[in-house]
Design a protein around this motif. Structure first.
Motif, mmCIF file in Angstrom:
data_model
loop_
_atom_site.group_PDB
_atom_site.id
_atom_site.type_symbol
_atom_site.label_atom_id
_atom_site.label_comp_id
_atom_site.label_asym_id
_atom_site.label_seq_id
_atom_site.Cartn_x
_atom_site.Cartn_y
_atom_site.Cartn_z
ATOM 1 N N MET A 139 0.929 -1.138 -0.025
ATOM 2 C CA MET A 139 -0.112 0.027 0.001
ATOM 3 C C MET A 139 0.791 1.313 0.089
ATOM 4 O O MET A 139 1.840 1.259 0.622
ATOM 5 N N TYR A 159 -4.004 3.887 6.146
ATOM 6 C CA TYR A 159 -4.804 2.510 5.938
ATOM 7 C C TYR A 159 -4.984 1.961 7.509
ATOM 8 O O TYR A 159 -6.003 1.502 8.030
ATOM 9 N N ARG A 209 -6.939 3.940 9.979
ATOM 10 C CA ARG A 209 -8.283 3.592 9.601
ATOM 11 C C ARG A 209 -8.626 2.243 10.566
ATOM 12 O O ARG A 209 -9.833 2.053 11.185
ATOM 13 N N GLN A 262 -8.758 2.914 13.891
ATOM 14 C CA GLN A 262 -9.825 3.608 14.404
ATOM 15 C C GLN A 262 -11.065 2.607 14.643
ATOM 16 O O GLN A 262 -11.902 2.759 15.568
ATOM 17 N N LEU A 267 -9.352 9.221 7.001
ATOM 18 C CA LEU A 267 -10.527 9.549 7.916
ATOM 19 C C LEU A 267 -11.843 9.376 7.000
ATOM 20 O O LEU A 267 -12.847 9.476 7.677
#
Lengths: 415, 175
Positions: B75, B81, B84, B87, B147
């Motif tokens: 990536m 990533y 995320r 998160q 985000l």
């Protein structure tokens, strides 16, 4: 950007972050991913596992309810296409499906299962299977409706499958497991649709790969690792589908499953549906009076997230992209605000579905209240274009009797 | 389709690594990634979710990276990533109130003791945007990806968050 506040923040966050996780990963590199909330304290766990092994192995040799021979594990498992096991689903909670998998796939009878209590029951749940003499095995299950669940991941090792450019046949990458001298692979193939059992020996394990000698696409795989006594040490599993061959025969049989759709509630996109979606995608990328004029919006348009309508706006106001914003703090673990335009803008290519549509590793979602009788046209990334469900999205357009779009919703995948 | 694939435009994503590299090579590759990126990821997640939750989320995100190393390794915006991922995983650990440790003046003489409280007063999005954009210096596009919001939203949250921090700490000189 040089700024005193930023410098302070960087210094402070280094302090607040504390020590590195290096120690955690240094303990058992091949089981890094197993370090979930119930697996902290890896050093103690490693010692405990050694102790248990020392006590348990003699007991196993004498027989204590565990399947002693790998030959008894050779019956094909009900491996799925877009799921690992079982393809038809299992009626039970996360603990029960985990225990059943342990019994069926591994021959482990006396197991303890521990599920993540914080996980919502209607979403993915990690469950740890604890069995004397073995590493804890994590499985991830999801609900598929009617009280059933399926496993979508087994273990934490990376299973790969696919075709090398120059070869004919499929290659399965087999993650290394210490102590394993052989393994049994249960592989779901597309054409003809079947599950094959392949037994591999130490040399295959050492190479980390096995060619399964067919160019048929692979759906799900379960790999069961055996020790010298033929006892299951652990397992790993992943799914790679969907594949086209199984679509008409196996995917429409169940009404509400992972990416399986009730045939009665779906329809093929018509010639009018594709231009409709094209118009919305075009507007998302080039918002202007001209591209807006192609959107058949109703006088009032509802905007929503998943199955919930959040607000209604005047259709004309949607010419301003800011009017598309849905100001919700959090949805599916993502932070807001959200806009369907932000999702549409990212699509270079897309799939259009009409009616109930599939979700990535999750059951179909119902339409928002009051929109059951509307035509639901959804746009999503095409199969194979995303690497993970984390990248999955849908924008659904609800078309009323007048042919105008009366509601627009968006959805994301929640890990 | 004809080919089962785990992702990637060229069909067999991550396969070359899996087949050509030995497990030890992959381990080393992952270790290098952790060495290079762990601190950034940790700062970002701690900044967004507080010290305890951020640390747990970082562990989970790195564990996820290892589970999906074939994909993550290629990536371009792996930190974004994994932010995320962290998160999402952080939901399991969320507290009612975001917690940041107090500043020990002897260890951090250059940090204003009011900073933890100022951070707490920011919204989650403001904290995330400020940390990813200004501290970790990710590109605006990368922050937007991480985000899941537009670049305009990133700018808005970052600028408002930074302004609130400056006000709280009484910093007026802006470069």
């Amino acid at each position: 950007m040089s700024n005193d506040v930023i410098d302070q923040l960087r210094t402070y966050l280094d302090f607040a972050a504390g020590e590195s996780t290096e120690e955690m990963f240094a303990v058992a590199p091949l089981t890094k991913a197993g370090l979930r909330w119930y697996q902290r304290g890896p050093v103690l766990a490693a010692f405990a596992a050694l102790l248990v092994l020392a006590v348990a192995i003699p007991a196993l040799l004498l027989g204590n309810g565990q399947t002693p021979l790998g030959s008894q594990l050779l019956d094909p498992l009900d491996v799925g296409v877009e799921r690992v096991w079982p393809d038809a689903g299992f009626v039970g909670n996360p603990d029960e499906i985990a225990a059943e998998f342990a019994r069926t796939a591994l021959g482990w009878v006396d197991v303890e299962t521990v599920s993540d209590l914080d996980a919502p029951p209607d979403g993915p749940v990690w469950t740890s299977i604890r069995h004397a003499g073995s590493e804890d095995l994590d499985v991830l299950s999801i609900p598929i409706g009617e009280g059933r669940r399926v496993l979508i991941q087994v273990g934490s090792r990376v299973v790969t499958a696919g075709m090398e450019t120059e070869d004919v046949g499929q290659i399965v990458g087999i993650p290394l497991v210490p102590g394993a001298v052989s393994a049994i692979l249960h592989i779901r193939f597309a054409a003809p649709d079947r599950v094959e059992v392949v037994q591999v020996d130490r040399s295959d394990l050492e190479q980390g790969r096995v060619e399964v000698g067919t160019d048929s696409a692979i759906g799900g795989i379960v790999i069961v690792y055996l020790d010298a006594n033929g006892t299951a040490l652990t397992a790993t599993g992943a799914h790679f589908g969907p594949f086209e061959a199984s679509t008409p025969t196996t995917m429409i049989q169940e009404p509400t499953t992972t990416s399986t759709i009730n045939a009665a509630t779906t329809a093929q996109p018509t010639e009018g549906d594709l231009p409709l979606v094209d118009a919305f995608v075009e507007f998302s990328k080039n918002p202007s009076a001209e591209t807006f004029s192609n959107l058949p919006l109703a006088e009032n348009v509802s905007l929503g997230l998943g199955p919930e309508i959040v607000r209604s706006v005047n259709g004309e106001s949607l010419q301003d992209p800011q009017s598309w914003m849905i100001d919700v703090a959090e949805f599916r673990a993502y932070a807001g605000p959200f806009s369907p335009l932000d999702l549409l803008r990212t699509l270079d290519d897309y799939t259009v579905q009409v009616g109930e549509h599939s979700h990535c590793a999750g059951p179909p979602q119902p339409p928002p209240d009051g929109l059951d009788d509307h035509k639901r046209v959804s746009v999503q990334p095409p199969d194979g274009s995303i690497d993970s469900c984390l990248e999955w999205m849908t924008v659904d357009l609800f078309v009323g009797q007048s042919g105008q779009v009366e509601a627009i919703t968006m959805d994301l995948w929640e890990p | 389709m004809g080919v089962a694939q785990t992702g990637g435009a060229d069909g067999f994503y991550g396969c070359e690594d899996a087949l050509v590299l030995t497990p030890a090579d992959v381990e080393q590759q992952f270790a290098r990634f952790v060495e290079a990126n762990e601190a950034r990821l940790m700062r970002a997640l701690v900044g967004a979710f507080g010290s305890e939750v951020g640390r747990e989320a970082t562990r989970d995100a790195l564990a996820y990276a290892w589970e999906h190393w074939g994909r993550v390794s290629s990536m371009k915006n792996a930190v974004g990533y994994l932010f995320r991922v962290g998160q999402s995983r952080s939901r399991s650990y969320r507290r009612e109130r975001v917690w940041f440790p107090e500043v020990p003046p002897e260890d951090l003489p250059d940090v204003d003791p009011r900073l933890p409280e100022a951070l707490r007063e920011l919204s989650h999005m403001q904290r995330s945007a400020v940390v990813l954009l200004f501290v970790e210096e990710l590109a605006e596009r990368e922050v937007a990806e991480a985000l899941g919001v537009s670049r305009a939203s990133v700018r808005k949250h970052a600028e408002r968050g930074l302004a609130k921090l400056r006000r709280a700490l009484g910093v007026t000189d802006v470069e």
